[in-house]
Design an enzyme around this catalytic site. Sequence first.
Site, PDB file in Angstrom:
ATOM      1  CE1 TYR A 151      63.643  -7.121 -25.849  1.00 41.23           C
ATOM      2  CE2 TYR A 151      65.695  -8.325 -25.521  1.00 41.23           C
ATOM      3  CZ  TYR A 151      64.852  -7.595 -26.336  1.00 41.23           C
ATOM      4  OH  TYR A 151      65.211  -7.334 -27.635  1.00 41.23           O
ATOM      5  N   GLY A 213      85.484  -6.549 -18.185  1.00 42.38           N
ATOM      6  CA  GLY A 213      85.564  -6.177 -19.592  1.00 42.38           C
ATOM      7  C   GLY A 213      85.931  -7.338 -20.494  1.00 42.38           C
TER       8      GLY A 213
END
Length: 320
Positions: A151, A213
């Site tokens: 990609y 996170g």
Amino acid sequence: MPFENYRNSRILVTGGAGFIGSHLCERLLDAGAEVVSADNYFTGSRRNIAHLIANPLFEAIRHDVTFPLYLEVDAIFNLACPASPIHYQRDPVQTTKTSVHGAINMLGLAKRLKARIFQASTSEVYGDPLIHPQTEDYWGNVNPIGIRSCYDEGKRCAETLFFDYWRQHGLPIKVARIFNTYGPRMQPNDGRVVSSFIVQALQGEPITVFGDGGQTRSFCYVDDLVEAIMRLMVTAEDITGPINLGNNSEFTIRELAEKVIKLTGSRSKLVFKPLPQDDPRQRQPDLAKAKAMLNWEPKVALEDGLKETIAYFKHSLDIA
């Protein structure tokens, strides 16, 4: 003849049944254009454009952009390509072909027609960036042989082709680097962080956070993005891009998860898994060019956009 407005123009949108493409088709029709959507439905969905089919100015055709397409149009928006890791890594060779062969075919069509053409590039051309926020003159930090390369490098090559067609053939091009976009019509299984968190929260499942996170993203609501794309396409021909389009409000992945839990009223807990290879640690666009050249900046706050997206998923997943 310069392409100056959408009314009474015939527009081709490749990837027109996709998440962003379907919203763009809708806006183009609202602006008075005749719209042709070309999509092979690898990641796009007929459901995304079902409400447009009855419009006499809309036409949907099944087509893979890795093959030539022969149409008569005034302008082309090239959005065709799987855009989430779970989808573009499913068939990485085809992903690269879609970016590269697709660009060649659409540029060839634009050259024959002398038509203006837009390329939906991506913030992934910056890879795991070493500067923050990312400006358009940054060349990026991309792994050319990693699992995301199909990609990342495919989109980088597409940009190369667009600018070579501009330099060699004088083709009027517009290139936008799109940052994380979310909103209604995302697929529930596309693996993107917003859709994944919302679906997990609505179904009461643990919310999967990769890494600790602490990595950041900047989330742009789809309506804001489409407005920017529409403005870019009708700028003067000397404005080629690349130009960053997105939202420069930065949030950690953990903050996003907590917002989704709060807005859904879910009791889901966070579970942490190892960070995937080459996953960017920071992602935030510098929007100075977009503001100066398009007189545009995002308006939809993350919480407001999440509410709309949650409502969409509640309906599509039939959750009371």
